[in-house]
Design a protein around this motif. Structure first.
Motif, mmCIF file in Angstrom:
data_model
loop_
_atom_site.group_PDB
_atom_site.id
_atom_site.type_symbol
_atom_site.label_atom_id
_atom_site.label_comp_id
_atom_site.label_asym_id
_atom_site.label_seq_id
_atom_site.Cartn_x
_atom_site.Cartn_y
_atom_site.Cartn_z
ATOM 1 N N GLU A 142 0.828 -1.212 0.000
ATOM 2 C CA GLU A 142 0.000 0.000 0.000
ATOM 3 C C GLU A 142 0.863 1.263 0.000
ATOM 4 O OE1 GLU A 142 -3.184 0.207 -0.509
ATOM 5 O OE2 GLU A 142 -3.345 -1.983 -0.618
ATOM 6 N N VAL A 143 1.970 1.225 0.737
ATOM 7 C CA VAL A 143 2.898 2.364 0.726
ATOM 8 C C VAL A 143 3.488 2.544 -0.678
ATOM 9 C CG1 VAL A 143 5.102 3.241 1.604
ATOM 10 C CG2 VAL A 143 3.466 2.190 3.177
ATOM 11 N N GLY A 144 3.892 1.427 -1.278
ATOM 12 C CA GLY A 144 4.445 1.488 -2.636
ATOM 13 C C GLY A 144 3.460 2.049 -3.642
ATOM 14 N N LYS A 145 2.197 1.687 -3.474
ATOM 15 C CA LYS A 145 1.149 2.201 -4.363
ATOM 16 C C LYS A 145 1.039 3.708 -4.235
ATOM 17 C CE LYS A 145 -3.788 1.538 -5.404
ATOM 18 N NZ LYS A 145 -5.001 0.757 -5.026
ATOM 19 N N ARG A 146 1.070 4.212 -3.011
ATOM 20 C CA ARG A 146 0.968 5.654 -2.789
ATOM 21 C C ARG A 146 2.197 6.382 -3.324
ATOM 22 N NH1 ARG A 146 -2.373 3.177 0.312
ATOM 23 N NH2 ARG A 146 -4.147 4.172 1.344
ATOM 24 N N VAL A 147 3.371 5.779 -3.134
ATOM 25 C CA VAL A 147 4.607 6.377 -3.657
ATOM 26 C C VAL A 147 4.573 6.415 -5.187
ATOM 27 C CG1 VAL A 147 7.102 6.065 -3.851
ATOM 28 C CG2 VAL A 147 5.980 5.736 -1.645
ATOM 29 N N SER A 159 5.179 11.889 -11.321
ATOM 30 C CA SER A 159 5.116 10.716 -10.451
ATOM 31 C C SER A 159 5.590 9.526 -11.268
ATOM 32 C CB SER A 159 3.681 10.474 -9.970
ATOM 33 O OG SER A 159 2.862 10.053 -11.048
ATOM 34 N N CYS A 160 5.774 8.384 -10.626
ATOM 35 C CA CYS A 160 6.083 7.160 -11.384
ATOM 36 C C CYS A 160 4.982 6.886 -12.404
ATOM 37 C CB CYS A 160 6.208 5.972 -10.441
ATOM 38 S SG CYS A 160 7.492 6.116 -9.190
ATOM 39 N N ALA A 161 3.745 7.153 -11.995
ATOM 40 C CA ALA A 161 2.591 6.883 -12.858
ATOM 41 C C ALA A 161 2.551 7.789 -14.084
ATOM 42 C CB ALA A 161 1.299 7.042 -12.057
ATOM 43 N N SER A 162 3.261 8.917 -14.055
ATOM 44 C CA SER A 162 3.276 9.813 -15.212
ATOM 45 C C SER A 162 3.781 9.090 -16.455
ATOM 46 C CB SER A 162 4.165 11.034 -14.932
ATOM 47 O OG SER A 162 3.665 11.793 -13.854
ATOM 48 N N CYS A 163 4.749 8.193 -16.251
ATOM 49 C CA CYS A 163 5.307 7.438 -17.370
ATOM 50 C C CYS A 163 4.793 6.001 -17.422
ATOM 51 C CB CYS A 163 6.832 7.406 -17.277
ATOM 52 S SG CYS A 163 7.642 8.993 -17.557
ATOM 53 N N HIS A 164 4.461 5.436 -16.274
ATOM 54 C CA HIS A 164 4.196 3.994 -16.213
ATOM 55 C C HIS A 164 2.830 3.644 -15.629
ATOM 56 C CE1 HIS A 164 8.308 3.039 -17.375
ATOM 57 N NE2 HIS A 164 8.748 3.906 -16.468
ATOM 58 N N GLY A 165 1.864 4.573 -15.732
ATOM 59 C CA GLY A 165 0.566 4.331 -15.127
ATOM 60 C C GLY A 165 -0.530 3.918 -16.078
ATOM 61 N N SER A 211 16.113 2.313 1.043
ATOM 62 C CA SER A 211 15.108 3.050 1.809
ATOM 63 C C SER A 211 13.766 2.334 1.748
ATOM 64 C CB SER A 211 14.953 4.461 1.242
ATOM 65 O OG SER A 211 14.369 4.423 -0.052
ATOM 66 N N ASP A 212 12.919 2.624 2.736
ATOM 67 C CA ASP A 212 11.581 2.025 2.745
ATOM 68 C C ASP A 212 10.797 2.409 1.486
ATOM 69 O OD1 ASP A 212 11.893 0.667 5.125
ATOM 70 O OD2 ASP A 212 11.063 2.272 6.352
ATOM 71 N N ALA A 213 11.053 3.614 0.971
ATOM 72 C CA ALA A 213 10.329 4.067 -0.222
ATOM 73 C C ALA A 213 10.644 3.189 -1.423
ATOM 74 C CB ALA A 213 10.664 5.523 -0.524
ATOM 75 N N THR A 214 11.931 2.918 -1.670
ATOM 76 C CA THR A 214 12.298 2.111 -2.830
ATOM 77 C C THR A 214 11.886 0.652 -2.649
ATOM 78 O OG1 THR A 214 14.537 1.862 -1.921
ATOM 79 C CG2 THR A 214 14.203 3.599 -3.552
ATOM 80 N N ILE A 215 11.995 0.143 -1.420
ATOM 81 C CA ILE A 215 11.574 -1.239 -1.166
ATOM 82 C C ILE A 215 10.067 -1.377 -1.334
ATOM 83 C CG2 ILE A 215 11.414 -3.051 0.586
ATOM 84 C CD1 ILE A 215 14.120 -2.057 1.647
ATOM 85 N N ALA A 216 9.314 -0.382 -0.844
ATOM 86 C CA ALA A 216 7.858 -0.402 -1.007
ATOM 87 C C ALA A 216 7.479 -0.370 -2.485
ATOM 88 C CB ALA A 216 7.229 0.783 -0.273
ATOM 89 N N LEU A 217 8.184 0.426 -3.273
ATOM 90 C CA LEU A 217 7.934 0.435 -4.718
ATOM 91 C C LEU A 217 8.206 -0.934 -5.318
ATOM 92 C CD1 LEU A 217 9.358 3.843 -6.026
ATOM 93 C CD2 LEU A 217 7.040 2.959 -6.376
ATOM 94 N N GLY A 218 9.274 -1.588 -4.851
ATOM 95 C CA GLY A 218 9.574 -2.935 -5.327
ATOM 96 C C GLY A 218 8.472 -3.920 -5.002
ATOM 97 N N VAL A 219 7.899 -3.810 -3.814
ATOM 98 C CA VAL A 219 6.781 -4.678 -3.443
ATOM 99 C C VAL A 219 5.591 -4.413 -4.355
ATOM 100 C CG1 VAL A 219 5.124 -5.269 -1.632
ATOM 101 C CG2 VAL A 219 7.524 -4.857 -1.032
#
Length: 264
Positions: free
Chosen positions: A156-161, A172-178, A238-246
């Protein structure tokens, strides 16, 4: 006259579509030609040697490192990461887990490794080790666990990031990959919110970058994505990059790992 202009316009659109298709096909053919001699093989061999080599203050190898499938088990570990580890009491991706093992088993300084720039010193060794581990799961399907509460929280954190907009360009990441059908220059951009894009995108790293002659891990790939968004660089592991990986890995559930791959 109007019919002639309309015919010219339609012809131009058709040629444009043909050119785009040809460009995409050309890139895929280029990658296929390079794949036979992928320099990632050299990093994989280095990583295997490092895995077995006794190093650090404790003069130990990493052969007792638990990547989630038991001490020393490498095959199949990559396609189940990131995941929760009871000993560190946190969700870790492949690279942060390797650093934990280098610290506990070999006595190396984990904080120092995390603070070392990509491609230098022990960070270069982490990339080689990640390449070796990933190669041992090549062709397997992603099956990230979501049984532990922290794994579900990190998703859920990764989704928000992923959808967080910010920086000078409001990206955002979604700007290119959403969503489907996006491109940058001649490059097709995978939709990382679902398969096949999520599996293909997440499952290709570590990868050798032909354009700069470097081996890139997932941590470096995400770091560079933040650079392109004009965000501050995240800390290594970082928790941010790991959450994105999840988030990406769970979205790519069932996709086949192609890492280590080769990129432009």
């Amino acid at each position: 006259m109007r019919r002639a202009l309309l015919a010219l316009a339609l012809g131009g659109l058709a040629l444009g579509a043909f050119a785009q298709k040809s460009a995409t096909q050309s890139i895929e053919e280029y990658r296929a030609m390079l794949a036979d001699g992928n320099p990632a093989d050299l990093f994989e061999a280095k990583g295997e040697a490092l895995w077995k080599q006794k190093r650090g203050p404790k003069n130990a190898s990493l052969e007792a490192c638990d990547l989630g499938k038991g001490p020393g088990v490498v095959k199949g570990a990559f396609v189940e990461l990131p995941r929760y580890f009871p000993d560190t009491q946190r969700v870790q991706d492949l690279e942060s887990r390797l650093v934990s093992c280098m610290e506990t088993l070999q006595g190396l300084d984990g904080k120092q490794i995390a603070g070392t720039p990509f491609g230098r010193g022990e960070q270069a060794n982490v990339t080689a080790l990640a390449t070796y581990v990933a190669a041992e799961s090549k062709g397997m399907k992603f099956n990230l666990p979501q049984a532990h509460a922290q794994e579900r929280v990190m998703y859920e954190v990764g989704k928000r990031v992923f959808y967080l907009r910010g920086g000078t360009h409001d990206f955002s990441c979604a700007s290119c990959h959403g969503e489907d059908g996006k491109r940058i220059r001649l490059q097709d951009l995978p939709n990382l919110t679902k398969n096949p894009g999520a599996g293909q995108g997440f499952g290709a790293w570590p990868a050798y970058r032909v354009s700069n002659g470097q081996m890139w891990s997932m941590q470096l790939r995400l770091n560079d994505c933040y650079r392109q968004q004009r965000f501050p660089y995240p800390g290594f592991g970082s928790d941010a990059t790991i959450a994105l990986g999840v988030f990406l890995g769970v979205n790519g559930q069932g996709g086949v790992s192609t890492a280590p791959s080769i990129k432009r």
